[in-house]
Design an enzyme around this catalytic site. Sequence first.
Site, short mmCIF file in Angstrom:
data_model
loop_
_atom_site.label_atom_id
_atom_site.label_comp_id
_atom_site.label_asym_id
_atom_site.label_seq_id
_atom_site.Cartn_x
_atom_site.Cartn_y
_atom_site.Cartn_z
N GLY A 14 0.82 -1.20 0.00
CA GLY A 14 0.00 0.00 0.00
C GLY A 14 0.86 1.26 0.00
O GLY A 14 0.92 1.97 0.99
N GLY A 16 0.75 4.35 -0.66
CA GLY A 16 0.12 5.67 -0.77
C GLY A 16 0.97 6.70 -0.05
O GLY A 16 2.20 6.58 0.00
N ALA A 17 0.33 7.69 0.55
CA ALA A 17 1.08 8.78 1.16
C ALA A 17 1.95 8.28 2.31
O ALA A 17 3.16 8.55 2.36
CB ALA A 17 0.11 9.85 1.65
N GLY A 19 2.64 5.03 3.12
CA GLY A 19 3.52 3.96 2.67
C GLY A 19 4.72 4.45 1.89
O GLY A 19 5.83 3.95 2.07
N ASN A 112 -4.86 3.54 11.13
CA ASN A 112 -5.65 4.31 12.08
C ASN A 112 -6.70 3.43 12.75
O ASN A 112 -7.05 2.37 12.26
CB ASN A 112 -6.36 5.48 11.38
CG ASN A 112 -5.43 6.64 11.11
OD1 ASN A 112 -4.51 6.90 11.87
ND2 ASN A 112 -5.68 7.35 10.03
N LYS A 214 -3.84 8.17 20.28
CA LYS A 214 -4.07 8.75 18.95
C LYS A 214 -5.57 8.70 18.62
O LYS A 214 -6.13 9.65 18.07
CB LYS A 214 -3.27 8.04 17.87
CG LYS A 214 -3.50 8.71 16.50
CD LYS A 214 -2.62 8.18 15.41
CE LYS A 214 -2.87 8.97 14.12
NZ LYS A 214 -2.09 8.46 12.98
N SER A 283 -8.31 13.40 7.71
CA SER A 283 -8.25 12.36 6.68
C SER A 283 -9.64 11.85 6.31
O SER A 283 -9.91 11.55 5.14
CB SER A 283 -7.38 11.20 7.17
OG SER A 283 -7.91 10.63 8.35
N GLU A 295 -13.33 5.47 7.17
CA GLU A 295 -12.86 4.55 8.21
C GLU A 295 -13.74 4.67 9.46
O GLU A 295 -13.24 4.71 10.59
CB GLU A 295 -11.40 4.81 8.52
CG GLU A 295 -10.45 4.49 7.39
CD GLU A 295 -9.00 4.61 7.78
OE1 GLU A 295 -8.34 3.57 7.95
OE2 GLU A 295 -8.53 5.74 7.92
#
Length: 339
Positions: A14, A16-17, A19, A112, A214, A283, A295
């Site tokens: 993955g 993406g940003a 990764g 997340n 978090k 996000s 999510e």
Amino acid sequence: MGQHAAAQRITIVGPGAVGATLAAAFAASGAEVSLLGRKGPHLDAIAAQGLALHSAQTGAEVHHRFLTAHDTTGLPVPDLAVVCVKSGQLPSAARSICSWIDRGVEVLVVANGVPWWLPSTVKSTGGEPVLRSVDPAGELLRLLPAERVMSGVAHFSSAVDGPGRVTHVSGAGLIIGEPAGGISDRVTRCVTALSAGPLSPEPDADIRRSVWEKLLGNVNLNPVSALTGATVLEILDDPAVRRLCAAMFDETAAVGTALGIETSMTADERLAIARRLGAFRTSMLQDADRGRPLELDAIVGAVRELARRTGVPSPSLDAVHALLALRERVRHGGETPTR
């Protein structure tokens, strides 16, 4: 993983940003990095031209060439697979590397929300180890039980600017730990393998607490922003909405306490941290803007499930979850969006 970074083979699942930022960090320490991702212009551009990672803080830009593939047959078996996908894509990502898992490849998941393995590591969830909100059939827990996986908590922000181009926007924190606690040799090796890049990795003897702390900042601001379209500053500048966010914090903190995951942080302290980040779009709001699945289950639904199991009231979480779930069904023509 091997003892020396230059000998390590690491695959980012993955890219993406997040990764891609991790790929650059591992590469900076001399690891042999490859990328496993879905077909599309981003991975195609990296395969053809390499990855360009821009730093918004320094203005510097670094270029990397990586071996890329759409399935494991096109890549060498790594020492470590680093999974960096949205929570809804975790089951398919785990299935995609099941042959590596069977061979004992180590796995680090940076994601997340509430991790699927959490109920299996605490004693106060009624003996049910499967977290149905994020792992309905228990597939993740079968493929990646707590003892097989390391968990990462990212405290940095990155964004994909275009195919093959990623900007590291802010922050550098990455916390890595074992679900069962303690600092293992593999966690130490992971931290060492990331230490020369743009991130500041730290080992954590209590990753469950870091995951929950978090979550205490995501469980409220993310869904409220997706519902309203507001930036974090706009949310916090509205007294009534801020009180709602504080109530969601308090309910989530109470669930953590019931699970044996304590935090000394207050709602005011956590929201003050968010305020310092400025007028950013969460996000979940960015996903909503782009028509992507949210999510919601991992960030809010799983907390509600654990609240029910532990007998903790969660009226604010329930209300916001119901509203956003309805918004998603309406937005997707009356059907719950697929994972």
